[in-house]
Design a protein around this motif. Structure first.
Motif, PDB file in Angstrom:
ATOM      1  N   TRP A 142       0.831  -1.204   0.000  1.00 41.09           N
ATOM      2  CA  TRP A 142       0.000   0.000   0.000  1.00 41.09           C
ATOM      3  C   TRP A 142       0.870   1.260   0.000  1.00 41.09           C
ATOM      4  N   ILE A 143       1.980   1.215   0.735  1.00 39.47           N
ATOM      5  CA  ILE A 143       2.909   2.353   0.740  1.00 39.47           C
ATOM      6  C   ILE A 143       3.564   2.509  -0.631  1.00 39.47           C
ATOM      7  N   ASN A 144       4.042   1.405  -1.188  1.00 42.20           N
ATOM      8  CA  ASN A 144       4.811   1.478  -2.429  1.00 42.20           C
ATOM      9  C   ASN A 144       3.963   1.755  -3.659  1.00 42.20           C
ATOM     10  N   THR A 145       2.647   1.577  -3.550  1.00 41.48           N
ATOM     11  CA  THR A 145       1.761   1.939  -4.671  1.00 41.48           C
ATOM     12  C   THR A 145       0.978   3.211  -4.386  1.00 41.48           C
ATOM     13  N   LEU A 146       1.102   3.725  -3.139  1.00 45.84           N
ATOM     14  CA  LEU A 146       0.298   4.875  -2.703  1.00 45.84           C
ATOM     15  C   LEU A 146      -1.179   4.621  -2.982  1.00 45.84           C
ATOM     16  N   SER A 147      -1.589   3.392  -2.706  1.00 42.74           N
ATOM     17  CA  SER A 147      -2.947   2.970  -3.042  1.00 42.74           C
ATOM     18  C   SER A 147      -3.325   1.761  -2.193  1.00 42.74           C
ATOM     19  N   LEU A 148      -4.626   1.572  -2.017  1.00 40.34           N
ATOM     20  CA  LEU A 148      -5.143   0.369  -1.355  1.00 40.34           C
ATOM     21  C   LEU A 148      -5.743  -0.599  -2.380  1.00 40.34           C
ATOM     22  N   GLN A 149      -5.416  -0.402  -3.643  1.00 29.86           N
ATOM     23  CA  GLN A 149      -6.073  -1.164  -4.705  1.00 29.86           C
ATOM     24  C   GLN A 149      -5.739  -2.652  -4.651  1.00 29.86           C
ATOM     25  N   ILE A 150      -4.546  -2.997  -4.208  1.00 33.85           N
ATOM     26  CA  ILE A 150      -4.134  -4.407  -4.158  1.00 33.85           C
ATOM     27  C   ILE A 150      -4.423  -4.954  -2.766  1.00 33.85           C
ATOM     28  N   LYS A 151      -5.384  -5.844  -2.643  1.00 28.63           N
ATOM     29  CA  LYS A 151      -5.740  -6.397  -1.332  1.00 28.63           C
ATOM     30  C   LYS A 151      -4.722  -7.413  -0.836  1.00 28.63           C
ATOM     31  N   ASP A 152      -4.176  -8.213  -1.744  1.00 32.09           N
ATOM     32  CA  ASP A 152      -3.202  -9.234  -1.360  1.00 32.09           C
ATOM     33  C   ASP A 152      -2.264  -9.461  -2.532  1.00 32.09           C
ATOM     34  N   SER A 153      -0.994  -9.173  -2.327  1.00 34.17           N
ATOM     35  CA  SER A 153      -0.028  -9.280  -3.425  1.00 34.17           C
ATOM     36  C   SER A 153       0.712 -10.612  -3.420  1.00 34.17           C
ATOM     37  N   MET A 154       0.427 -11.473  -2.446  1.00 36.98           N
ATOM     38  CA  MET A 154       1.210 -12.698  -2.292  1.00 36.98           C
ATOM     39  C   MET A 154       0.504 -13.941  -2.814  1.00 36.98           C
ATOM     40  N   CYS A 155      -0.776 -13.828  -3.122  1.00 35.72           N
ATOM     41  CA  CYS A 155      -1.518 -14.990  -3.624  1.00 35.72           C
ATOM     42  C   CYS A 155      -1.150 -15.249  -5.082  1.00 35.72           C
ATOM     43  N   GLY A 156      -0.732 -16.465  -5.367  1.00 36.88           N
ATOM     44  CA  GLY A 156      -0.300 -16.808  -6.720  1.00 36.88           C
ATOM     45  C   GLY A 156      -1.410 -17.275  -7.630  1.00 36.88           C
ATOM     46  N   PHE A 157      -2.638 -16.859  -7.347  1.00 37.13           N
ATOM     47  CA  PHE A 157      -3.797 -17.207  -8.164  1.00 37.13           C
ATOM     48  C   PHE A 157      -4.303 -15.900  -8.770  1.00 37.13           C
ATOM     49  N   ARG A 158      -4.079 -15.706 -10.071  1.00 37.36           N
ATOM     50  CA  ARG A 158      -4.406 -14.431 -10.719  1.00 37.36           C
ATOM     51  C   ARG A 158      -4.414 -14.588 -12.233  1.00 37.36           C
ATOM     52  N   VAL A 159      -4.948 -13.589 -12.906  1.00 36.31           N
ATOM     53  CA  VAL A 159      -4.961 -13.582 -14.375  1.00 36.31           C
ATOM     54  C   VAL A 159      -4.241 -12.330 -14.860  1.00 36.31           C
ATOM     55  N   MET A 224      13.410  -6.543  -1.716  1.00 40.72           N
ATOM     56  CA  MET A 224      12.454  -6.114  -2.738  1.00 40.72           C
ATOM     57  C   MET A 224      11.631  -4.927  -2.250  1.00 40.72           C
ATOM     58  N   HIS A 225      11.130  -5.002  -1.003  1.00 40.05           N
ATOM     59  CA  HIS A 225      10.328  -3.909  -0.468  1.00 40.05           C
ATOM     60  C   HIS A 225      11.138  -2.610  -0.408  1.00 40.05           C
ATOM     61  N   ALA A 226      12.399  -2.715  -0.028  1.00 35.68           N
ATOM     62  CA  ALA A 226      13.250  -1.524   0.027  1.00 35.68           C
ATOM     63  C   ALA A 226      13.462  -0.938  -1.362  1.00 35.68           C
ATOM     64  N   THR A 227      13.718  -1.798  -2.334  1.00 37.34           N
ATOM     65  CA  THR A 227      13.913  -1.331  -3.712  1.00 37.34           C
ATOM     66  C   THR A 227      12.655  -0.665  -4.244  1.00 37.34           C
ATOM     67  N   LEU A 228      11.506  -1.273  -3.979  1.00 34.95           N
ATOM     68  CA  LEU A 228      10.241  -0.703  -4.441  1.00 34.95           C
ATOM     69  C   LEU A 228       9.952   0.625  -3.738  1.00 34.95           C
ATOM     70  N   PHE A 229      10.324   0.729  -2.468  1.00 32.98           N
ATOM     71  CA  PHE A 229      10.075   1.973  -1.741  1.00 32.98           C
ATOM     72  C   PHE A 229      10.803   3.147  -2.394  1.00 32.98           C
ATOM     73  N   PHE A 230      12.082   2.956  -2.707  1.00 24.63           N
ATOM     74  CA  PHE A 230      12.829   4.039  -3.343  1.00 24.63           C
ATOM     75  C   PHE A 230      12.319   4.291  -4.760  1.00 24.63           C
ATOM     76  N   GLY A 231      11.850   3.220  -5.421  1.00 26.56           N
ATOM     77  CA  GLY A 231      11.231   3.416  -6.728  1.00 26.56           C
ATOM     78  C   GLY A 231       9.946   4.212  -6.627  1.00 26.56           C
ATOM     79  N   MET A 232       9.195   3.980  -5.551  1.00 24.79           N
ATOM     80  CA  MET A 232       7.963   4.745  -5.328  1.00 24.79           C
ATOM     81  C   MET A 232       8.270   6.224  -5.107  1.00 24.79           C
ATOM     82  N   LEU A 233       9.328   6.526  -4.339  1.00 28.89           N
ATOM     83  CA  LEU A 233       9.680   7.915  -4.082  1.00 28.89           C
ATOM     84  C   LEU A 233       9.951   8.662  -5.385  1.00 28.89           C
TER      85      LEU A 233
END
Length: 247
Positions: A142-159, A224-233
């Motif tokens: 949620w921090i790295n996207t500045l959004s609550l759009q993704i409810k769960d990013s760890m579930c490997g069931f998706r299209v 990964m979270h650290a890399t994404l955080f700086f990418g978000m900034l």
């Protein structure tokens, strides 16, 4: 055009993959199996499955293990080469509810430019530590996207819509192991791809096999979270402007 298929990364899940594949094929969808450097025993099981349904199954092999993300991306590239527009990712260990595939495909057809993201619905038997660990990742997403759009990013069931995924991989290196599921969703969100969340029942692996490395994968995910955080900034002004324009 909407032409979906299923992509299943497989690494030594010879005891569960037969039932998973059978259930997937019962939905009428073709399937790309990616053998991610499995043992000879698992490789033989996959050969037998592919030979039994040659019109519905494409079997692709990695000579050496490349991780879940590497296997999924290999499957998506082969799906694109075969003319498929969307790839439904599902795990090989039987933890996902295959009966929900039609609901995911229905949502993908209704929202072809979006990623259809499964979010787990656990019963009371799930260990509390597992939920707390997932929630920590949710907060970072949620921090790295500045959004609550993704409810769960760890579930490997998706299209996935195939085109934006392949375009993304041309410009960015995506995590290839247990960091893949979260990394690719955040980066697709940065690209402006919408997410549609679909609740789905998730259980424990039916074959009891887990490839999560407690120390190494937690270090990988933290990095990964650290890399994404700086990418978000760096992207924050653009992300905020997009958010305000949509509002």
């Amino acid at each position: 055009m909407f032409k979906p298929c299923v992509v299943i990364p497989v690494y030594n899940h010879e005891h569960a993959i037969g039932a998973v594949t059978q259930a997937v094929l019962a939905t009428g969808l073709p399937c790309v199996l990616v053998d991610d450097g499995s043992t000879p025993q698992c490789a033989q099981v996959l050969d037998d499955i592919a030979k039994a349904s040659p019109q519905q199954i494409m079997l692709v092999r990695h000579a050496h293990n490349q991780g879940k993300g590497g296997a999924v991306l290999t499957g998506i590239r082969h799906a694109a080469d075969a003319g498929y527009t969307h790839a439904l990712q599902i795990d090989a260990d039987g933890q996902h509810n295959v009966a929900d595939i039609p609901r995911f495909i229905e949502q993908a057809a209704a929202h072809p430019a979006s990623v259809i993201v499964g979010y787990p619905q656990y019963d009371e038997s799930v260990p509390a530590v597992r939920l707390y660990g997932r929630y920590l990742t949710h907060v970072w997403v949620w921090i790295n996207t500045l959004s609550l759009q993704i409810k769960d990013s760890m579930c490997g069931f998706r299209v996935y819509p195939v085109a934006p995924v392949l375009e993304l991989t041309k410009r960015h290196r995506i995590g290839s192991r247990m960091d893949f599921d979260t990394d690719i969703l955040v980066r697709l969100s940065w690209e402006g791809v919408d997410m549609v969340n679909v609740g789905t029942r998730v259980g424990y692996p039916t074959d009891g096999v887990s490839h999560f490395r407690m120390v190494l994968d937690n270090v990988l995910i933290s990095r990964m979270h650290a890399t994404l955080f700086f990418g978000m900034l760096l992207r924050a002004p653009k992300l905020l402007a997009r958010k305000w324009s949509r509002a």
